[in-house]
Design a protein around this motif. Structure first.
Motif, short mmCIF file in Angstrom:
data_model
loop_
_atom_site.label_atom_id
_atom_site.label_comp_id
_atom_site.label_asym_id
_atom_site.label_seq_id
_atom_site.Cartn_x
_atom_site.Cartn_y
_atom_site.Cartn_z
N ASP A 1 13.69 -19.49 -52.98
CA ASP A 1 13.94 -20.01 -51.66
C ASP A 1 15.29 -20.86 -51.91
OD1 ASP A 1 14.07 -20.70 -49.32
OD2 ASP A 1 12.16 -21.74 -49.08
N ARG A 2 16.00 -21.18 -50.92
CA ARG A 2 17.16 -21.83 -50.96
C ARG A 2 17.14 -23.14 -51.94
NH1 ARG A 2 18.18 -23.37 -44.67
NH2 ARG A 2 17.23 -21.30 -44.37
N LEU A 3 18.25 -23.30 -52.83
CA LEU A 3 18.12 -24.45 -53.57
C LEU A 3 18.33 -25.89 -53.13
CD1 LEU A 3 18.01 -25.09 -56.76
CD2 LEU A 3 20.66 -24.73 -56.93
N PHE A 4 18.89 -25.95 -52.11
CA PHE A 4 19.35 -27.25 -51.26
C PHE A 4 18.43 -27.12 -49.72
CE2 PHE A 4 22.40 -26.93 -54.54
CZ PHE A 4 22.37 -28.35 -55.05
N THR A 5 18.26 -28.20 -49.37
CA THR A 5 17.56 -28.19 -47.67
C THR A 5 18.48 -28.58 -46.96
OG1 THR A 5 17.32 -30.83 -48.23
CG2 THR A 5 15.54 -29.13 -48.84
N VAL A 6 19.86 -28.92 -47.21
CA VAL A 6 20.75 -29.20 -46.24
C VAL A 6 22.18 -28.17 -46.29
CG1 VAL A 6 20.28 -31.27 -45.75
CG2 VAL A 6 21.97 -31.10 -47.50
N GLU A 7 22.97 -28.10 -45.39
CA GLU A 7 23.77 -27.31 -45.56
C GLU A 7 24.90 -27.53 -46.46
OE1 GLU A 7 25.74 -26.33 -41.73
OE2 GLU A 7 24.57 -24.88 -41.18
N ARG A 8 25.41 -28.84 -46.67
CA ARG A 8 26.58 -29.41 -47.34
C ARG A 8 26.10 -30.40 -48.29
NH1 ARG A 8 29.93 -28.21 -43.16
NH2 ARG A 8 31.90 -27.07 -43.68
N PRO A 9 25.22 -30.04 -49.32
CA PRO A 9 24.38 -31.01 -49.94
C PRO A 9 25.42 -32.05 -50.67
CG PRO A 9 24.33 -28.76 -51.04
CD PRO A 9 24.96 -28.71 -49.58
N TYR B 1 28.98 -41.23 -50.01
CA TYR B 1 28.36 -39.87 -50.26
C TYR B 1 27.07 -39.98 -50.99
CZ TYR B 1 32.42 -37.20 -48.84
OH TYR B 1 33.43 -36.46 -48.01
N ARG B 2 26.25 -39.59 -50.63
CA ARG B 2 24.75 -39.61 -50.95
C ARG B 2 24.96 -38.33 -52.28
NH1 ARG B 2 20.36 -39.96 -46.48
NH2 ARG B 2 19.00 -39.32 -47.97
N ASP B 3 23.95 -38.60 -53.46
CA ASP B 3 23.86 -37.89 -54.46
C ASP B 3 23.36 -36.44 -54.04
OD1 ASP B 3 23.75 -36.54 -57.01
OD2 ASP B 3 22.44 -38.17 -57.67
N PHE B 4 23.93 -35.38 -54.39
CA PHE B 4 23.75 -34.34 -53.80
C PHE B 4 22.06 -33.70 -54.17
CE2 PHE B 4 24.22 -31.38 -57.46
CZ PHE B 4 25.03 -32.13 -58.15
N ILE B 5 21.86 -34.46 -55.59
CA ILE B 5 20.60 -33.99 -56.12
C ILE B 5 19.34 -34.36 -55.18
CG2 ILE B 5 19.01 -34.70 -58.09
CD1 ILE B 5 21.19 -33.10 -59.10
N GLU B 6 19.51 -35.48 -54.21
CA GLU B 6 18.39 -35.81 -53.40
C GLU B 6 18.31 -34.61 -52.38
OE1 GLU B 6 19.24 -39.44 -50.96
OE2 GLU B 6 20.78 -39.82 -52.28
#
Ligand code: ATP
Ligand code: MG
Ligand code: MG
Length: 554
Positions: A470-478, A488-493
């Protein structure tokens, strides 16, 4: 042709060829070997190598290796492999580090012409002197050193007499220039770092803008293509090639970077996923790296089709995952043979199965490509079907199997569910069905049976490991989500905790004959590839490349 249609860079090249400004197109793809290549690089590769192909020119592969702390031979090796896998062959394999001696000599030339000086300001002081967009900078107190003094200091910088960061070599351009890149840019810094190719020979390293412009000139690059963030560096690029003694004058043109939603296109951030073990490596099938996409089952042809579709322009190039998956699907549609797999099986007993009466049919590996051959789909007294293809309490419009309902087995008979076997908790354990023996090659009499489901003989099915992605991230622009504090929040979240599911599935026996990286469509389930590393004929491992329909549209 197979490369991006008419775009502004092609128009520029056609004008240059027409006017004789350029005899033969020479481009270059210039990665820094500080990570594996990603989908954004694929766009740049297709552009640079594609132009060389279209105009019968040449494209060099140049490693821009001027930041030794982050670079390595492993990255060099992977980059070469990825470019070749995408279907391209470079003219020359070049390394900016091969030009270190020449770059040094050009720096001496600039010093002798009074166009470069050794500065003692440290990084913080330099920032203060640089000024801002609103405010001109101030000249460094070291700007008026004599040529002799500069030659002496620069030679001693090279000889290792000064500590890291204590001196730089700067171009003497204009501290009041509107373009901050022209405010006496640094072209050399002192860094005692081992270089993956030059070892400890150098303690001074040239900066990107200076190196890139001269490397292009040395290689006779005619059209130096880069992404838009370098637009404001172009005056510096031009300044460098105009102010050194070199025959060839290359030109830089900029196009927009590809950005893929629900993904990340930055080597630094992809590296973070690897080093923090969020993925299994740079070539994890969930990674937007070329090697990851390869392992996922994407094809070079599909990626080139994608690059053509996203096009080349100066406007924003933010692309949905469905565009990428659409191109991959389109390529796989005609090249991947098909087989049956049952991912989540339940057993079906065919109660009126009769050795003498019940027949099996051949099934083609591809409905439109008879040359791919066919195989027997043996029907036996017990078969597996997909648990999801049966519903005890079906929703309205259900066309698959239910108690008392009928469905066609792909390449076989219509069957009717006569009995459901449940365990004490009510869970469906198996089904008992009857075969309508008049329906092998013909429609059932007097009624319509719309549903067709896939199945495997319990005697012939073999087991396989199947990985569903499935997609690796849950938001469009991690990497562009800001918190309440504006930071900016850490994209790992935003990693999707369920981006991979591994299951034991059943597949056709052909799976036990396949080499790694063989692509198949599992009918109704998607395109799959045998894993490049983990698959063996004895223990098949399939990665789902992409589903059959677009599941990204919301
Ligand atoms: P990253 O930020 O991921 O490290 P980069 O631009 O620093 O990317 P390089 O190795 O310097 O990576 O890139 C080599 C070439 O690929 C450059 O010409 C660069 O412009 C191009 N490129 C890199 N990323 C993209 C992208 N997202 N879209 C299009 N071209 C790209
Ligand atoms: Mg770069
Ligand atoms: Mg970079």
């Amino acid at each position: 042709d197979q490369f991006a249609d008419n775009h502004f860079i092609r128009s520029i090249i056609e004008d240059d060829l027409q006017s004789g400004k350029c005899q033969r197109v020479i481009t270059r793809f210039p990665p820094e070997p500080n990570g594996y290549l990603h989908i954004g690089h694929a766009k740049s590769i297709c552009l640079n190598f594609g132009l060389a192909y279209i105009y019968d020119g040449l494209c060099n592969l140049r490693f821009d290796d001027t930041n030794p702390e982050k670079e390595s031979d492993e990255y060099v090796r992977s980059i070469k492999e990825d470019v070749q896998w995408l279907g391209f062959q470079w003219n020359e394999e070049c390394f900016a580090s091969d030009y270190f001696e020449r770059l040094y000599e050009y720096a001496l030339e600039l010093i002798k012409a009074g166009k470069a000086y050794v500065d003692d300001l440290d990084a913080e002081e330099m920032r203060q002197y640089r000024g801002t967009l609103m405010e001109p900078g101030k000249n460094s107190p070291y700007r008026e050193r004599t040529i002799e003094e500069n030659l002496d200091l620069f030679a001693r910088m090279r000889a290792g007499e000064f500590p890291d960061g204590s001196k730089t070599l700067r171009l003497k351009i204009d501290m009041a220039a509107g373009n901050i890149n022209l405010r006496d840019p640094v072209i050399y810094r002192i860094r005692r770092v081992h270089h993956h190719r030059t070892g400890d020979k150098w303690v001074i390293y040239p900066m990107y803008d200076y190196t890139h412009a001269i490397s292009d000139a040395i290689e006779n690059i005619t059209h130096s293509l880069c992404t838009l963030e370098f637009e404001s560096h172009r005056p510096l690029y031009d300044w460098v090639v105009e102010n050194i003694e070199i025959a060839h004058q290359p030109h830089q043109y900029e196009f927009s970077r590809l950005e893929l939603l629900y993904s990340i296109t930055s080597k630094r951030k992809l590296n973070q996923l690897v080093v923090q073990d969020h993925v299994s490596g740079w070539d994890d099938p969930r990674m937007p790296t070329i090697s990851g996409m390869r392992r996922r089952g994407y094809t070079p042809e599909g990626l080139r089709l994608f690059a053509k579709r996203v096009g080349i322009s100066k406007s924003e190039n933010v692309v949905d995952m469905s565009v990428l998956e659409g191109a991959i699907r389109e390529d796989l549609e005609s090249v991947a043979p098909r087989m049956i797999a049952v991912l989540n099986p339940i057993k079906v007993e065919l109660i009126n199965f009769d050795e003498a009466l019940t027949q099996s049919r051949e099934a083609p590996f591809h409905p439109h490509h008879p040359e791919m051959g066919e195989r027997l789909m043996p029907l036996t007294k017990t078969i597996y079907i997909e648990a999801d293809d049966f519903a005890l309490d079906p929703p309205k419009g259900w066309q698959r199997l239910t108690l008392g309902g009928e469905v066609r087995l792909r390449y076989s008979y219509v069957i009717k569910c006569e009995e459901v076997v449940q365990d004490a908790s009510g869970r469906v354990v198996s089904l008992k069905c009857s075969i309508d023996h008049d329906t092998l090659a013909s429609k059932p009499q007097g009624r319509k049976v719309k549903g067709v489901i896939h199945w495997l003989s319990t005697e012939h099915a073999v087991s396989a490991t199947v990985r569903l992605y499935d997609r690796l991230f849950t938001v469009e622009r991690p990497d562009a989500v800001r918190g309440d504090d504006g930071q900016y929040r850490d994209f790992i979240e935003f990693l999707n905790p369920a981006s991979v599911t591994e299951i034991d599935a059943l597949v056709e026996p052909v799976a036990n004959t396949l080499a790694p990286e063989t692509r198949y469509q599992f009918e109704r389930l998607g395109y799959f590839v045998t894993d490049r590393y983990d698959h063996s004929a004895e223990n098949p491992v399939f990665n789902r490349t992409v589903t059959l329909r677009d599941t990204w549209q919301t």
